[in-house]
Design a protein around this motif. Structure first.
Motif, PDB file in Angstrom:
ATOM      1  N   ALA A  61       0.830  -1.209   0.000  1.00 18.74           N
ATOM      2  CA  ALA A  61       0.000   0.000   0.000  1.00 18.74           C
ATOM      3  C   ALA A  61       0.863   1.256   0.000  1.00 18.74           C
ATOM      4  CB  ALA A  61      -0.939  -0.018   1.203  1.00 18.74           C
ATOM      5  N   TYR A  62       1.945   1.208   0.775  1.00 24.13           N
ATOM      6  CA  TYR A  62       2.829   2.384   0.827  1.00 24.13           C
ATOM      7  C   TYR A  62       3.470   2.635  -0.539  1.00 24.13           C
ATOM      8  CZ  TYR A  62       6.962   5.204   1.630  1.00 24.13           C
ATOM      9  OH  TYR A  62       7.921   6.170   1.532  1.00 24.13           O
ATOM     10  N   TRP A  63       4.019   1.576  -1.148  1.00 21.81           N
ATOM     11  CA  TRP A  63       4.725   1.772  -2.419  1.00 21.81           C
ATOM     12  C   TRP A  63       3.760   2.064  -3.562  1.00 21.81           C
ATOM     13  CZ3 TRP A  63       9.437   3.205  -2.633  1.00 21.81           C
ATOM     14  CH2 TRP A  63      10.304   2.859  -1.599  1.00 21.81           C
ATOM     15  N   GLN A  64       2.516   1.616  -3.442  1.00 20.06           N
ATOM     16  CA  GLN A  64       1.517   2.007  -4.436  1.00 20.06           C
ATOM     17  C   GLN A  64       1.273   3.506  -4.374  1.00 20.06           C
ATOM     18  OE1 GLN A  64      -0.237  -0.094  -6.835  1.00 20.06           O
ATOM     19  NE2 GLN A  64      -0.488   2.006  -7.584  1.00 20.06           N
ATOM     20  N   SER A  65       1.265   4.063  -3.158  1.00 22.32           N
ATOM     21  CA  SER A  65       1.089   5.513  -3.019  1.00 22.32           C
ATOM     22  C   SER A  65       2.284   6.274  -3.578  1.00 22.32           C
ATOM     23  CB  SER A  65       0.870   5.879  -1.545  1.00 22.32           C
ATOM     24  OG  SER A  65       2.053   5.702  -0.780  1.00 22.32           O
ATOM     25  N   VAL A  66       3.484   5.688  -3.450  1.00 22.80           N
ATOM     26  CA  VAL A  66       4.683   6.328  -4.005  1.00 22.80           C
ATOM     27  C   VAL A  66       4.604   6.338  -5.532  1.00 22.80           C
ATOM     28  CG1 VAL A  66       7.195   6.178  -4.215  1.00 22.80           C
ATOM     29  CG2 VAL A  66       6.100   5.710  -2.020  1.00 22.80           C
ATOM     30  N   VAL A  67       4.168   5.219  -6.121  1.00 21.01           N
ATOM     31  CA  VAL A  67       4.008   5.150  -7.575  1.00 21.01           C
ATOM     32  C   VAL A  67       2.925   6.123  -8.032  1.00 21.01           C
ATOM     33  CG1 VAL A  67       3.275   3.680  -9.495  1.00 21.01           C
ATOM     34  CG2 VAL A  67       4.866   2.794  -7.772  1.00 21.01           C
ATOM     35  N   ASP A  68       1.789   6.140  -7.326  1.00 24.02           N
ATOM     36  CA  ASP A  68       0.697   7.054  -7.686  1.00 24.02           C
ATOM     37  C   ASP A  68       1.138   8.516  -7.597  1.00 24.02           C
ATOM     38  OD1 ASP A  68      -0.894   4.861  -8.050  1.00 24.02           O
ATOM     39  OD2 ASP A  68      -1.898   5.004  -6.099  1.00 24.02           O
ATOM     40  N   GLY A  69       2.094   8.800  -6.716  1.00 21.12           N
ATOM     41  CA  GLY A  69       2.583  10.170  -6.582  1.00 21.12           C
ATOM     42  C   GLY A  69       3.606  10.556  -7.626  1.00 21.12           C
ATOM     43  N   GLY A  70       3.938   9.639  -8.533  1.00 23.38           N
ATOM     44  CA  GLY A  70       4.889   9.961  -9.600  1.00 23.38           C
ATOM     45  C   GLY A  70       6.324  10.052  -9.144  1.00 23.38           C
ATOM     46  N   ARG A  71       6.657   9.316  -8.085  1.00 27.65           N
ATOM     47  CA  ARG A  71       8.011   9.418  -7.530  1.00 27.65           C
ATOM     48  C   ARG A  71       8.892   8.214  -7.871  1.00 27.65           C
ATOM     49  NH1 ARG A  71       4.593  11.074  -3.519  1.00 27.65           N
ATOM     50  NH2 ARG A  71       4.930   9.251  -2.177  1.00 27.65           N
ATOM     51  N   VAL A  72       8.423   7.373  -8.790  1.00 24.77           N
ATOM     52  CA  VAL A  72       9.213   6.223  -9.234  1.00 24.77           C
ATOM     53  C   VAL A  72       9.360   6.299 -10.753  1.00 24.77           C
ATOM     54  CG1 VAL A  72       9.367   3.712  -9.378  1.00 24.77           C
ATOM     55  CG2 VAL A  72       8.391   4.787  -7.336  1.00 24.77           C
ATOM     56  N   SER A  73      10.574   6.152 -11.239  1.00 24.34           N
ATOM     57  CA  SER A  73      10.823   6.157 -12.681  1.00 24.34           C
ATOM     58  C   SER A  73      11.733   4.990 -13.034  1.00 24.34           C
ATOM     59  CB  SER A  73      11.453   7.483 -13.134  1.00 24.34           C
ATOM     60  OG  SER A  73      12.693   7.696 -12.485  1.00 24.34           O
ATOM     61  N   VAL A  74      11.648   4.554 -14.296  1.00 24.76           N
ATOM     62  CA  VAL A  74      12.409   3.396 -14.749  1.00 24.76           C
ATOM     63  C   VAL A  74      13.092   3.727 -16.073  1.00 24.76           C
ATOM     64  CG1 VAL A  74      12.289   1.000 -15.556  1.00 24.76           C
ATOM     65  CG2 VAL A  74      10.909   1.726 -13.605  1.00 24.76           C
ATOM     66  N   LYS A  75      14.348   3.318 -16.180  1.00 23.90           N
ATOM     67  CA  LYS A  75      15.060   3.383 -17.444  1.00 23.90           C
ATOM     68  C   LYS A  75      15.343   1.954 -17.874  1.00 23.90           C
ATOM     69  CE  LYS A  75      19.245   5.108 -19.706  1.00 23.90           C
ATOM     70  NZ  LYS A  75      20.505   5.873 -19.537  1.00 23.90           N
ATOM     71  N   ARG A  76      14.837   1.578 -19.038  1.00 23.31           N
ATOM     72  CA  ARG A  76      14.985   0.198 -19.507  1.00 23.31           C
ATOM     73  C   ARG A  76      16.163   0.104 -20.462  1.00 23.31           C
ATOM     74  NH1 ARG A  76       9.913  -3.359 -19.933  1.00 23.31           N
ATOM     75  NH2 ARG A  76      10.536  -3.392 -17.734  1.00 23.31           N
ATOM     76  N   ARG A  77      16.988  -0.909 -20.263  1.00 23.05           N
ATOM     77  CA  ARG A  77      18.136  -1.152 -21.125  1.00 23.05           C
ATOM     78  C   ARG A  77      18.141  -2.626 -21.510  1.00 23.05           C
ATOM     79  NH1 ARG A  77      23.404  -0.443 -17.438  1.00 23.05           N
ATOM     80  NH2 ARG A  77      24.334  -1.426 -19.255  1.00 23.05           N
ATOM     81  N   ARG A  78      18.804  -2.943 -22.582  1.00 27.61           N
ATOM     82  CA  ARG A  78      18.853  -4.321 -23.034  1.00 27.61           C
ATOM     83  C   ARG A  78      19.751  -5.141 -22.112  1.00 27.61           C
ATOM     84  NH1 ARG A  78      18.660  -1.850 -28.295  1.00 27.61           N
ATOM     85  NH2 ARG A  78      16.720  -2.470 -29.347  1.00 27.61           N
ATOM     86  N   ALA A  79      19.271  -6.329 -21.737  1.00 26.37           N
ATOM     87  CA  ALA A  79      20.041  -7.204 -20.861  1.00 26.37           C
ATOM     88  C   ALA A  79      21.115  -7.964 -21.613  1.00 26.37           C
ATOM     89  CB  ALA A  79      19.104  -8.180 -20.146  1.00 26.37           C
TER      90      ALA A  79
END
Length: 454
Positions: A61-79
């Motif tokens: 629940a806590y981390w869902q609120s962090v995601v909903d707040g726009g405070r998590v970002s991801v950079k995808r790179r080829r493995a």
């Protein structure tokens, strides 16, 4: 305005040093074992609060609120070269908690950093010759930061005493311990100093105040030690065989412990004076090795724990050669503070205790370290002003501190652990022609001389 990111800066209130809260970005790269998990499940698994004991539903629940707040970002790179997944040019804000992570994804989390509160005393300079900068560290300040923060003795010294220039830390001492801390300004001095410590060429002397009347002839302890990461304390085996790294079978035939993580350690002790009024002794400790908590643990092994060290007070050594039938019949060790209830029955590799390899001796109740309440504001309402200038509405720590300052927190003010009676008194490195001594702490003063009859 409220919510604006603040620069890192010190604030001293009622003798305690705070750092104004500030924004940081925490980095994490997705490992193979975590690939395929949703972003919320991954963060809840890797960053559970309460030392990893937080309920998973609460963590999600806590981390869902962090995601909903726009405070998590991801950079995808080829493995790998064969990876055909689409990649991103930069970090993209995640808006869906069900976002599926992949191997080597680079995750960034925006956090509002509230650093630990420490003793507000400024370190005393013992030697500053342009290369060496050696200080007398006050108790209640960690040597280094657990994260990239300011409230540690290296950064405090650098900011207040070294003009903001880089300092190299030669060694560490525990946060509640006071005394000599060696630092230097150049790599040319740093490397030979580190080599001297590694080769045990440095001579170190500590002063400690312990329970009981220490033997006048002194004592030597060479019990091997290991580290209990769950209890955050040193541990030792019941006997020399167990501490020496051998397999040991219990009476039932099962393997009791493999103590190959135990490291040799040796400390000699000399009585300085006895304090009959308190039934305590001041001793001089000379560690040959430098294992973590070595002096504190060896004093407990000898049956003379540091008088106000709550971690080891009341723990006593089991005489070498004690049969395991006797050990198993003895009362189990009382776990160190903070041991989760679910883990208290678990036997570790220490050699037969529930949490540790030590047993509880029949001694008085453990003393409480010198403590001071945290987040007690001054008349100028300095802490209120700092919080209002840096407050983030989504930050749970901001809400918690607000409640403490308003006097509405159900838990009340937290306490800051103070000193223990252990002080780094003298360091000698002959190869570097270094010999530095720190003043004796007030708690190590000898008893007053008896008044002569007139």
């Amino acid at each position: 305005m409220a919510g604006a990111a603040a620069p890192k800066s010190y604030v001293v209130v009622n003798g305690l040093r705070y750092v104004a809260p500030y924004m940081v970005e925490q980095d994490y790269r997705v490992k193979d074992a975590m690939a395929g998990m949703s972003i919320v499940d991954l963060l809840a698994t890797c960053f559970r609060l309460q030392k990893g004991e937080q309920d998973m539903d609460e963590a999600r629940a806590y981390w869902q609120s962090v995601v909903d707040g726009g405070r998590v970002s991801v950079k995808r790179r080829r493995a790998s070269r064969d990876d055909v997944r689409p990649i991103t040019e930069g970090h993209v804000v995640v808006t869906d908690g069900a976002f599926v992570t992949a191997k080597q994804d680079h995750i960034k989390i925006k956090k509002h950093m509230h650093e630990r509160v420490v003793n507000g005393a400024v370190p005393e300079v013992l030697l500053d010759d342009g290369d060496w900068l050696i200080i007398n560290k006050p108790p209640g300040i960690p040597a280094v930061a657990s994260e990239d923060g300011l409230n540690n003795v290296v950064d405090i010294t650098r900011s207040l005493l070294a003009g903001g220039k880089r300092l190299y830390l030669i060694h560490r001492i525990d946060a509640p311990v006071s005394g000599i801390l060696l630092m230097c300004r150049s790599g040319a001095t740093y490397k030979p100093a580190i080599d001297a410590l590694a080769q045990r060429e440095a001579k170190k002397q500590y002063v400690a105040r312990v329970k009981g009347c220490f033997p006048a002839g002194g004592a030597v302890c060479d019990r091997a030690l290991a580290w209990c990461s769950k209890g955050n304390h040193a541990k030792w085996g019941y006997d020399e065989e167990e501490s020496g790294g051998e397999w040991r079978a219990s009476a039932g035939g099962s393997i009791r412990a493999r103590a190959n993580t135990y490291k040799p350690a040796k400390t000699s002790f000399e009585l300085l004076h006895y304090l009959p009024e308190h039934d305590e002794s001041v001793v001089l400790a000379s560690p040959v090795s430098g294992y973590r908590h070595q002096i504190r643990a060896h004093l407990a092994v000898l049956g003379f724990p540091i008088a106000n060290d709550a971690t080891y007070h009341g723990w006593a050594a089991v005489p070498p050669g004690t049969p395991h039938s006797v050990l198993d019949a003895a009362p189990a060790a009382e776990e160190p503070p903070g041991t989760p209830p679910a883990k208290k029955q678990k036997t570790d590799a220490g050699g037969g205790g529930r949490c540790c390899s030590q047993r509880r001796a029949p001694q008085p109740a453990r003393p409480v370290q010198t403590k001071q309440a945290v987040y007690v504001d001054d008349e100028a309402r300095t802490l209120h002003k700092v919080l209002e200038a840096t407050r983030q509405p989504w930050c749970p720590k901001c809400q918690w501190v607000t409640e403490i300052l308003a006097g509405t927190s159900a838990r009340g003010n937290p306490d800051l652990d103070g000193l223990i009676y252990l002080h780094a008194r003298r360091y000698i490195i002959p190869a570097l022609k270094l010999d530095v001594t720190s003043p004796m702490p007030t708690w190590a003063a000898p008893p007053p001389a008896p008044v002569a009859d007139s």
